[in-house]
Design an enzyme around this catalytic site. Structure first.
Site, PDB file in Angstrom:
ATOM      1  N   ASP A  74     -42.848 -16.962  46.397  1.00 58.54           N
ATOM      2  CA  ASP A  74     -42.491 -17.766  45.263  1.00 58.54           C
ATOM      3  C   ASP A  74     -42.900 -17.154  43.895  1.00 58.54           C
ATOM      4  O   ASP A  74     -44.168 -16.961  43.659  1.00 58.54           O
ATOM      5  CB  ASP A  74     -42.871 -19.217  45.192  1.00 58.54           C
ATOM      6  CG  ASP A  74     -42.129 -19.946  44.133  1.00 58.54           C
ATOM      7  OD1 ASP A  74     -41.490 -19.455  43.121  1.00 58.54           O
ATOM      8  OD2 ASP A  74     -42.141 -21.318  44.118  1.00 58.54           O
ATOM      9  N   LYS A 111     -45.080 -26.817  40.262  1.00 57.40           N
ATOM     10  CA  LYS A 111     -44.542 -27.248  38.930  1.00 57.40           C
ATOM     11  C   LYS A 111     -45.509 -28.267  38.160  1.00 57.40           C
ATOM     12  O   LYS A 111     -45.749 -28.171  37.293  1.00 57.40           O
ATOM     13  CB  LYS A 111     -43.258 -27.885  38.857  1.00 57.40           C
ATOM     14  CG  LYS A 111     -41.950 -26.587  39.228  1.00 57.40           C
ATOM     15  CD  LYS A 111     -40.724 -27.476  39.002  1.00 57.40           C
ATOM     16  CE  LYS A 111     -39.782 -26.582  39.571  1.00 57.40           C
ATOM     17  NZ  LYS A 111     -38.491 -27.091  39.660  1.00 57.40           N
ATOM     18  N   ARG A 130     -41.876 -17.567  40.795  1.00 55.12           N
ATOM     19  CA  ARG A 130     -41.520 -18.230  39.518  1.00 55.12           C
ATOM     20  C   ARG A 130     -42.461 -18.289  38.519  1.00 55.12           C
ATOM     21  O   ARG A 130     -43.873 -18.590  39.100  1.00 55.12           O
ATOM     22  CB  ARG A 130     -40.711 -19.514  39.706  1.00 55.12           C
ATOM     23  CG  ARG A 130     -39.507 -19.276  40.496  1.00 55.12           C
ATOM     24  CD  ARG A 130     -38.629 -20.555  40.949  1.00 55.12           C
ATOM     25  NE  ARG A 130     -39.441 -21.269  41.951  1.00 55.12           N
ATOM     26  CZ  ARG A 130     -38.869 -22.356  42.638  1.00 55.12           C
ATOM     27  NH1 ARG A 130     -37.986 -23.034  42.127  1.00 55.12           N
ATOM     28  NH2 ARG A 130     -39.754 -22.768  43.584  1.00 55.12           N
ATOM     29  N   GLU A 150     -32.670 -21.346  37.671  1.00 56.73           N
ATOM     30  CA  GLU A 150     -31.427 -20.693  37.834  1.00 56.73           C
ATOM     31  C   GLU A 150     -30.917 -20.380  39.337  1.00 56.73           C
ATOM     32  O   GLU A 150     -32.023 -19.770  40.027  1.00 56.73           O
ATOM     33  CB  GLU A 150     -31.063 -19.471  37.145  1.00 56.73           C
ATOM     34  CG  GLU A 150     -29.480 -19.057  37.373  1.00 56.73           C
ATOM     35  CD  GLU A 150     -29.288 -17.640  36.481  1.00 56.73           C
ATOM     36  OE1 GLU A 150     -30.406 -17.229  36.160  1.00 56.73           O
ATOM     37  OE2 GLU A 150     -28.273 -17.706  35.974  1.00 56.73           O
ATOM     38  N   CYS A 151     -30.142 -20.930  40.096  1.00 53.84           N
ATOM     39  CA  CYS A 151     -29.548 -20.509  41.331  1.00 53.84           C
ATOM     40  C   CYS A 151     -28.056 -20.544  41.249  1.00 53.84           C
ATOM     41  O   CYS A 151     -27.348 -21.386  41.276  1.00 53.84           O
ATOM     42  CB  CYS A 151     -29.958 -21.624  42.258  1.00 53.84           C
ATOM     43  SG  CYS A 151     -29.268 -21.468  43.731  1.00 53.84           S
ATOM     44  N   ARG A 184     -36.061 -17.779  43.331  1.00 51.51           N
ATOM     45  CA  ARG A 184     -37.542 -18.143  43.016  1.00 51.51           C
ATOM     46  C   ARG A 184     -38.105 -16.773  42.580  1.00 51.51           C
ATOM     47  O   ARG A 184     -39.116 -16.178  42.872  1.00 51.51           O
ATOM     48  CB  ARG A 184     -38.114 -18.014  44.570  1.00 51.51           C
ATOM     49  CG  ARG A 184     -37.800 -19.312  45.206  1.00 51.51           C
ATOM     50  CD  ARG A 184     -38.976 -19.851  46.106  1.00 51.51           C
ATOM     51  NE  ARG A 184     -38.536 -21.077  46.702  1.00 51.51           N
ATOM     52  CZ  ARG A 184     -38.015 -20.846  48.050  1.00 51.51           C
ATOM     53  NH1 ARG A 184     -38.138 -19.785  48.632  1.00 51.51           N
ATOM     54  NH2 ARG A 184     -37.572 -22.028  48.817  1.00 51.51           N
TER      55      ARG A 184
HETATM   56 ZN   LIG Z   1     -30.544 -22.765  45.453  1.00 53.75          ZN
END
Ligand SMILES: [Zn+2]
Length: 228
Positions: free
Chosen positions: A156, A184, A158, A83-84, A124
């Site tokens: 990061d 990822k 995430r 999400e951003c 992030r």
């Molecule tokens: Zn973004």
């Protein structure tokens, strides 16, 4: 709810909802990800099936959009999108999240089959408010990695662990993964899913995201050319 079930007073209903939610939370306490429900989601590109999940350990709600039969064993064109809010919903040009989300959904629609996992880990993993603080530091000259570090966060934070139960629920065993991010690709290598192909998502640069994209390439190892 039928009219027969709905015979209680408004106050009864108001009391029942939190009790049901608490019972659901208790039942899911030992599960890494709880499937909640699915619905149709018509979009500019296709009518997707939208699946909702709840992650008890964080209290976060995650989504998966699917198109076509993704559970038939054939590799699925897929995007893992964190999400951003500023990029996805507000059209921010500080990053490439919005265009990446749109391009991934376009590619899935064109293929007629695919999956987009929408993970609620804003900025992030540092959250929306800290992301705004980081942007403020970037306004003063810090790059995206330096700003996170000055706020006391890793570059990061995430996590992709919720992808495994999500993929299992959807019956997906192999991915054609749309990403420029080697983390990822590594994360998917640690769970029970095969990556058959990496599909790059190349987004046009603008004067605002130029430095951000270069930092992702030089400091976070993204597979994009610093001066593309
Ligand atoms: Zn973004």
């Amino acid at each position: 709810m039928s009219s027969i079930e709905n015979h209680g007073s408004a106050q009864d209903g108001a009391l029942a909802a939190p009790q049901i939610a608490q019972a659901a939370l208790a039942a899911s306490a030992n599960s890494p990800l709880e499937y909640v429900d699915s619905c149709k989601l018509p979009t500019n590109w296709a009518t997707f099936q939208l699946h909702a999940f709840f992650e008890p350990s964080t209290g976060k709600e995650h989504l998966a959009l699917t198109l076509g039969d993704v559970g038939n064993g054939e590799p699925v064109l897929a995007r893992i999108h964190s999400e951003c809010l500023t990029g996805d919903a507000l059209g921010s040009q500080r990053c490439d999240c919005g265009p990446q989300l749109e391009l991934a959904l376009q590619k899935i629609a064109k293929e007629g089959r695919g999956l987009l996992m929408y993970l609620r880990q804003e900025g992030r993993g540092i959250g929306l408010l800290n992301k705004i603080r980081a942007y403020h530091l970037q306004d003063g000259g810090a790059d995206t990695v330096e700003a996170n570090q000055r706020l006391g966060f890793a570059a990061d934070l995430r996590s992709y662990t919720m992808c495994e139960p999500m993929l299992k629920h959807l019956g997906v065993t192999a991915l054609k993964l749309m990403t420029n991010n080697p983390r990822k690709i590594d994360a998917m290598g640690k769970i029970n899913v095969t990556i058959t192909e990496h599909v790059p998502l190349i987004i046009k640069r603008n004067p605002y995201n130029e430095r951000y994209l270069s930092t992702k390439a030089t400091k976070l190892g993204h597979l994009i050319q610093p001066e593309l």
